[in-house]
Scaffold this active site. Structure first.
Site, PDB file in Angstrom:
ATOM      1  N   LYS A  50      28.252  -8.242  45.804  1.00  0.00           N
ATOM      2  CA  LYS A  50      27.623  -8.021  44.496  1.00  0.00           C
ATOM      3  C   LYS A  50      26.947  -6.655  44.475  1.00  0.00           C
ATOM      4  CE  LYS A  50      24.490 -10.392  41.236  1.00  0.00           C
ATOM      5  NZ  LYS A  50      23.626 -11.576  41.032  1.00  0.00           N
ATOM      6  N   SER A 125      24.362 -14.259  36.903  1.00  0.00           N
ATOM      7  CA  SER A 125      24.697 -12.842  36.894  1.00  0.00           C
ATOM      8  C   SER A 125      25.758 -12.442  37.906  1.00  0.00           C
ATOM      9  CB  SER A 125      23.420 -12.036  37.165  1.00  0.00           C
ATOM     10  OG  SER A 125      22.900 -12.325  38.460  1.00  0.00           O
ATOM     11  N   SER A 149      22.131 -17.812  39.327  1.00  0.00           N
ATOM     12  CA  SER A 149      23.125 -16.736  39.228  1.00  0.00           C
ATOM     13  C   SER A 149      24.278 -16.817  40.223  1.00  0.00           C
ATOM     14  CB  SER A 149      22.437 -15.372  39.370  1.00  0.00           C
ATOM     15  OG  SER A 149      21.721 -15.068  38.203  1.00  0.00           O
TER      16      SER A 149
END
EC number: 6.3.5.7
Length: 442
Positions: A50, A125, A149
């Site tokens: 990420k 996210s 997330s």
């Protein structure tokens, strides 16, 4: 797609072939926009990262214009652990800007599409990580979970996503959003791979003051272990028919595996939402004050220092990030600190105590991850609607508990994920229950 367990047994030559194949597939599926860059770093089994986790020499931007051009000068602790165990960072995955969002639409790189239905959101996210694993363009990935997330995008994309106990995995090298809530975790194709990746990244770290200084034994999932699993009828009644059907299916599967199902009740989740968003936004407003154009990242042209601060932050941050900074600053202001922030912390303690009482009766809690399956882009009309959709995930972060989301059912071709929530620092039981449920549904 080869699993993480299988990939770890491959020789170096084959691993390079796997990387080349992943890169080719990712380029062929570029419209999904799961990756913002197909960077490579070192030899080993490729794991997608990420875009808020530091990898030495990579541009790490948190999907924000304000960090464009920032090159990470060091590896996060989780990256060091990957390298030490035969894995290597491969590709930066898209995300909501500074992890603030539930759809991966707030990224400065554009939105990520759900591989299961490209008209729908992948969740967020960590939507890029979930989409990459679901699309077969990542063997496994790392995400971060502040209020769901990892688990929500895993549920929307039909993969496994695990949020460890707060303090179990080092946050050193993770760009902070909510410092008392953030946690890095694995996103994988199955529960066994999630356990493997969790074992690699977990453990105490002297460089992270929030890291738990307690023994961290490797988990070895035992699907035959019989558990007491709490179900929450008052939570599920507000979810969609698809979620309720999957919930009933999971309960039956767990019963068939010999687990004891116990009905429990939890406090109205509206208190979770209020406490979470006040806490997260307050922490975000302080954490993001460092992005001012002085030290790194984007700097606006200006005539003086004050104008530079103003223009840099106005131009560099997206609308959702600015909204949360403003709300966080408001609840921390002198006239409202007691009325909002202090009250939210009191509510947080009550929420944590409630979970502790429930775990005196059960080993795990079975819960929805989201009120419905992945929704279409544009379906959520207001920020408040989006915030309310986090209702099932944020309590876990407030209480600092471990939880794992795994696919349980399908509804009109869309994955339906549920989560198992465990006691703090009892990831072993979480993986035991998850593997048992996964096996029962095969």
């Amino acid at each position: 797609m080869i699993t993480l367990k299988e990939a770890l047994s491959k020789p170096k030559g084959e691993l390079q072939e796997i990387k080349d194949e992943l890169k080719k597939r990712a380029q062929e599926q570029s419209e999904i926009n799961a990756y913002v860059a197909l960077d490579e770093s070192g030899e080993g089994v490729p794991v997608a990262i990420k875009d808020n986790i530091q990898v030495d020499g990579w541009e790490v931007t948190c999907a924000s214009k304000i960090l464009k051009g920032y090159i990470a000068p060091y590896d996060a602790t989780v990256i060091q652990k990957l390298r030490a165990n035969g894995l290597a960072p491969f590709g930066r995955t898209n995300m909501d800007e500074f992890a603030m969002g539930s759809t991966t639409e707030t990224s400065c790189y554009g939105k990520t599409l759900n591989p299961k239905d490209t008209s729908r959101v992948p969740g967020g996210s960590s939507g890029g990580s979930a989409a990459a694993v679901a699309a077969g363009i990542a063997i496994a990935a790392l995400g971060s979970d502040t209020g769901g997330s990892i688990r929500q995008p895993a549920a929307f994309c039909g993969v496994v996503g695990m949020k460890p106990t707060y303090g179990r995995v080092s946050r050193y090298g993770l760009a902070a959003y909510g410092s008392s809530l953030d946690q890095i975790g694995p996103m994988t194709q199955n529960v066994e791979d999630a356990a493997i990746l969790y074992n690699i990244i977990a453990g105490s770290d002297a460089k992270d003051s929030t890291s738990a200084r307690i023994e961290c034994k490797p988990v070895v999932p035992d699907p035959k272990r019989k558990l007491k699993i709490g179900v929450v009828p008052n939570y599920v009644k507000d979810a969609s028919g698809a979620i309720q059907k999957a919930y009933d299916k999971a309960i039956e599967a767990l019963k068939q595996e010999g687990h004891e199902i116990i009905e429990i009740s939890l406090m109205d989740a509206k208190y979770d939402i209020a406490s979470y968003y006040i806490t997260a936004m307050a922490e975000a407003s302080t954490n993001l004050s460092r992005y001012d154009g002085v030290r790194y990242g984007y700097r606006a042209e200006a005539k003086n220092l004050k104008e530079m601060y103003l223009k840099t932050r106005s131009e560099g941050f997206g609308e959702e990030v600015k909204r949360r900074i403003l709300l966080g600053t408001f609840v921390l202001s002198s006239g409202y600190y007691d009325a909002y922030y202090i009250k939210a912390q009191k509510a947080r303690h009550i929420i944590k105590d409630e979970y502790n009482k429930v775990f005196e009766k059960v080993d795990l809690i079975l819960s929805p991850v989201a009120p419905d399956v992945a929704f279409e882009f544009g379906a959520m009309k207001t920020p408040l609607e989006m915030y309310l959709s986090d209702v099932y995930t944020i309590g876990v972060n407030l209480a600092g508990l471990p939880a794992i989301s795994l696919p349980v059912d399908e509804h009109e071709g869309l994955p339906v994920g549920l989560q198992l929530i465990g006691k703090a620092f009892d990831e072993q039981t979480v993986f035991d229950g998850a593997m048992s449920l996964e096996n029962a549904l095969k």
